[in-house]
Design an enzyme around this catalytic site. Structure first.
Site, PDB file in Angstrom:
ATOM      1  N   LYS A 237      26.221  41.634 -24.940  1.00 40.94           N
ATOM      2  CA  LYS A 237      26.014  41.758 -26.110  1.00 40.94           C
ATOM      3  C   LYS A 237      26.511  42.272 -26.636  1.00 40.94           C
ATOM      4  CE  LYS A 237      23.986  37.662 -25.770  1.00 40.94           C
ATOM      5  NZ  LYS A 237      24.769  36.527 -26.368  1.00 40.94           N
TER       6      LYS A 237
ATOM      7  N   TYR B 184      23.291  42.665 -18.552  1.00 39.70           N
ATOM      8  CA  TYR B 184      23.369  41.531 -19.666  1.00 39.70           C
ATOM      9  C   TYR B 184      23.553  42.317 -21.340  1.00 39.70           C
ATOM     10  CZ  TYR B 184      21.446  38.469 -22.973  1.00 39.70           C
ATOM     11  OH  TYR B 184      20.694  37.440 -24.503  1.00 39.70           O
TER      12      TYR B 184
ATOM     13  N   SER C 280      21.079  39.848 -29.603  1.00 34.19           N
ATOM     14  CA  SER C 280      19.993  39.647 -29.189  1.00 34.19           C
ATOM     15  C   SER C 280      19.667  41.104 -30.064  1.00 34.19           C
ATOM     16  CB  SER C 280      19.851  39.899 -27.992  1.00 34.19           C
ATOM     17  OG  SER C 280      18.912  40.483 -27.016  1.00 34.19           O
TER      18      SER C 280
HETATM   19  P1  NAD Z   1      20.596  28.774 -22.401  1.00 38.52           P
HETATM   20  O1  NAD Z   1      20.549  29.591 -21.297  1.00 38.52           O
HETATM   21  O2  NAD Z   1      19.028  27.896 -22.588  1.00 38.52           O
HETATM   22  O3  NAD Z   1      22.018  28.425 -23.083  1.00 38.52           O
HETATM   23  C1  NAD Z   1      22.884  29.465 -22.667  1.00 38.52           C
HETATM   24  C2  NAD Z   1      24.219  27.734 -22.833  1.00 38.52           C
HETATM   25  O4  NAD Z   1      25.525  28.654 -22.708  1.00 38.52           O
HETATM   26  C3  NAD Z   1      23.852  27.050 -21.631  1.00 38.52           C
HETATM   27  O5  NAD Z   1      23.501  25.798 -22.189  1.00 38.52           O
HETATM   28  C4  NAD Z   1      24.741  27.309 -20.601  1.00 38.52           C
HETATM   29  O6  NAD Z   1      24.348  26.219 -19.770  1.00 38.52           O
HETATM   30  C5  NAD Z   1      25.820  27.760 -21.400  1.00 38.52           C
HETATM   31  N1  NAD Z   1      26.870  27.957 -21.260  1.00 38.52           N
HETATM   32  C6  NAD Z   1      27.182  29.442 -20.710  1.00 38.52           C
HETATM   33  N2  NAD Z   1      28.016  30.029 -20.091  1.00 38.52           N
HETATM   34  C7  NAD Z   1      28.622  29.454 -20.444  1.00 38.52           C
HETATM   35  C8  NAD Z   1      30.310  29.145 -20.546  1.00 38.52           C
HETATM   36  N3  NAD Z   1      31.053  30.083 -20.370  1.00 38.52           N
HETATM   37  N4  NAD Z   1      31.337  27.979 -21.612  1.00 38.52           N
HETATM   38  C9  NAD Z   1      30.495  26.645 -22.060  1.00 38.52           C
HETATM   39  N5  NAD Z   1      28.528  26.631 -21.719  1.00 38.52           N
HETATM   40  C10 NAD Z   1      28.175  28.267 -21.194  1.00 38.52           C
HETATM   41  O7  NAD Z   1      19.876  30.615 -23.252  1.00 38.52           O
HETATM   42  P2  NAD Z   1      19.335  30.449 -24.714  1.00 38.52           P
HETATM   43  O8  NAD Z   1      17.750  30.773 -24.458  1.00 38.52           O
HETATM   44  O9  NAD Z   1      19.658  29.535 -25.554  1.00 38.52           O
HETATM   45  O10 NAD Z   1      20.617  31.589 -25.131  1.00 38.52           O
HETATM   46  C11 NAD Z   1      21.541  31.384 -26.474  1.00 38.52           C
HETATM   47  C12 NAD Z   1      21.903  32.842 -26.950  1.00 38.52           C
HETATM   48  O11 NAD Z   1      20.825  33.480 -27.243  1.00 38.52           O
HETATM   49  C13 NAD Z   1      22.207  33.163 -25.359  1.00 38.52           C
HETATM   50  O12 NAD Z   1      23.960  33.736 -25.742  1.00 38.52           O
HETATM   51  C14 NAD Z   1      21.809  34.202 -25.285  1.00 38.52           C
HETATM   52  O13 NAD Z   1      22.061  35.983 -24.556  1.00 38.52           O
HETATM   53  C15 NAD Z   1      20.964  34.329 -26.620  1.00 38.52           C
HETATM   54  N6  NAD Z   1      20.027  35.371 -26.558  1.00 38.52           N
HETATM   55  C16 NAD Z   1      18.516  34.306 -26.352  1.00 38.52           C
HETATM   56  C17 NAD Z   1      17.592  34.900 -26.037  1.00 38.52           C
HETATM   57  C18 NAD Z   1      16.059  34.079 -25.143  1.00 38.52           C
HETATM   58  O14 NAD Z   1      15.124  34.660 -24.790  1.00 38.52           O
HETATM   59  N7  NAD Z   1      15.934  33.225 -24.949  1.00 38.52           N
HETATM   60  C19 NAD Z   1      17.799  36.197 -26.799  1.00 38.52           C
HETATM   61  C20 NAD Z   1      18.295  37.135 -27.257  1.00 38.52           C
HETATM   62  C21 NAD Z   1      19.302  36.280 -26.887  1.00 38.52           C
END
Ligand code: NAD
Ligand code: UDP
Length: 344
Positions: A153, A149, A125
């Site tokens: 990362k 958080y 991120s």
């Molecule tokens: P999200 O919460 O929609 O998706 C994450 C998924 O991981 C969810 O379906 C959740 O159920 C699953 N999960 C969490 N912990 C788990 C575990 N221990 N075992 C199995 N499943 C697990 O979030 P997103 O927005 O799709 O983000 C995806 C990735 O991108 C994450 O790593 C997040 O940190 C990163 N990210 C997101 C953003 C954003 O703004 N959405 C920005 C930068 C980075």
């Protein structure tokens, strides 16, 4: 084309990436514990793609779940999305965040190592740049995390850099996302936050469908063109395609860790996003300028040149596309994958 393990594939970015992986001929296996998502997202991926996904309801921090998966499938690569991602929650519950986000990283890397699969794409991120002051941000900016958080990362990246230094057989792509928004253009797949949305676009869209009264705009006195803060919003389909692009060039990349910014390279203010949304929705979205949110940076946008060159990838969708597709999803699914609460 190979079989890809997608952790967190039922989530917002993971589900859109599954669609793009299937479209490019990959076989997709998802493991997700559904802590922040719904199995309906997997059904939507299949409906939109006309292709099947193998879905395992399980925790990535659970070694036996992973071993079962690696025993059954010959994965060419893993894309690791699974994580908890709410900054405020991470401040209140740091152990849950370190346990989940870093526990899953270490367990996944151990399972991959033992299975002999050393190709990984990791969801990082722009948060690893802390609160940078000199946009555009390229990958050489000093890394710094400013909340638990963000530290999960940054530490996740550090663990991977240490592993690559110790064993030259690993190839790890660290994708640093800027601000993912939008939805699949079919309107069948999109972001489905639980509780009060932390992020701008889902909050705005919930106001537009009448679930919330008005959008709080955090700060109207920033030194920007209209006084509101600037971010690099990127369409989730562009972001998803960045993952497919990363898999496509893995063979060409030298071994080791490679970090890439996934952003458009263009910054938009909060009010510019509100105006773009109002245009596609066709009516005003009530908002109110309130106090700045603690810890917010003034202006953050990416220099995506490295990804443009090395991944042969570029974001092509603009703010209007992002708002149009997000609205297509939100207006037809006001409660996301869930059901409307009784009496609403
Ligand atoms: P999200 O919460 O929609 O998706 C994450 C998924 O991981 C969810 O379906 C959740 O159920 C699953 N999960 C969490 N912990 C788990 C575990 N221990 N075992 C199995 N499943 C697990 O979030 P997103 O927005 O799709 O983000 C995806 C990735 O991108 C994450 O790593 C997040 O940190 C990163 N990210 C997101 C953003 C954003 O703004 N959405 C920005 C930068 C980075
Ligand atoms: N923002 C806002 N109202 C909200 C949520 C966010 O004005 O309800 C602003 C926030 O201050 C920031 C921008 O919108 O300037 C993007 O915020 P978001 O939380 O989506 O992303 P991040 O700040 O993590 O980049």
């Amino acid at each position: 084309m190979s079989t890809v393990l997608v952790t967190g594939g039922a989530g917002f970015i993971g589900s859109h990436t599954c669609v793009e992986l299937l479209a490019s001929g990959h076989v997709v296996v998802v493991v997700d514990n559904l802590v922040n998502s719904s199995a309906r997202a997997i059904a939507a991926v299949e409906a939109v793609s006309g292709r099947g996904v193998t879905f395992v309801h399980g925790d990535v921090a659970d070694r036996s779940t992973l071993d079962g998966l690696f025993a059954r499938h010959g994965f060419g690569a893993v894309i690791h999305f699974a994580a908890l991602k709410a900054i405020g929650e991470s401040v209140a519950e740091p152990l849950r965040y370190y346990g989940n986000n870093l526990g899953s990283v270490v367990t996944l890397l151990e399972a991959m190592q033992d299975a002999g699969c050393r190709n990984l794409v990791f969801s990082s991120s722009a948060t690893v740049y802390g609160n940078p002051t000199n946009a555009p941000i390229d990958e050489t900016v000093r890394l710094e995390a400013v909340n638990p958080y963000g530290r999960t990362k940054l530490m996740g990246e550090e663990i991977m850099r240490d592993l690559c230094a110790a064993d030259q057989r690993w190839k790890i792509v660290l994708l640093r996302y800027f601000n993912p928004v939008g939805a699949h253009p079919s309107g069948e797949l999109g972001e489905d936050p639980r509780g009060i949305p932390n992020n701008l676009m889902p909050y705005l869209m919930q106001v537009a469908v009448g679930r919330r009264e008005k959008l709080p705009v955090f700060g109207g006195d920033y030194p920007t063109r209209d006084g509101t803060a600037i971010r690099d919003y990127i369409h989730v389909v562009d972001l998803a395609q960045g993952h497919v692009a990363a898999l496509g060039v893995l063979d060409e990349l030298a071994s080791g860790c490679h970090a890439f910014n996934l952003g458009t390279g263009t910054g938009s203010t909060v009010l510019e996003l509100v105006r773009a949304a109002e245009e596609v929705i066709g009516r005003p979205v009530p908002f109110e300028i309130v106090e700045r949110r603690a810890g917010d940076a003034v202006a953050v946008w990416a220099d995506p040149t490295r990804a443009n060159t090395a991944l042969r990838w570029r974001a092509t969708r603009d703010l209007r596309d992002m708002c149009r597709d997000h609205w297509a999803w939100q207006s037809t699914h006001p409660y996301g994958f869930g059901d409307a609460p009784e009496g609403s």
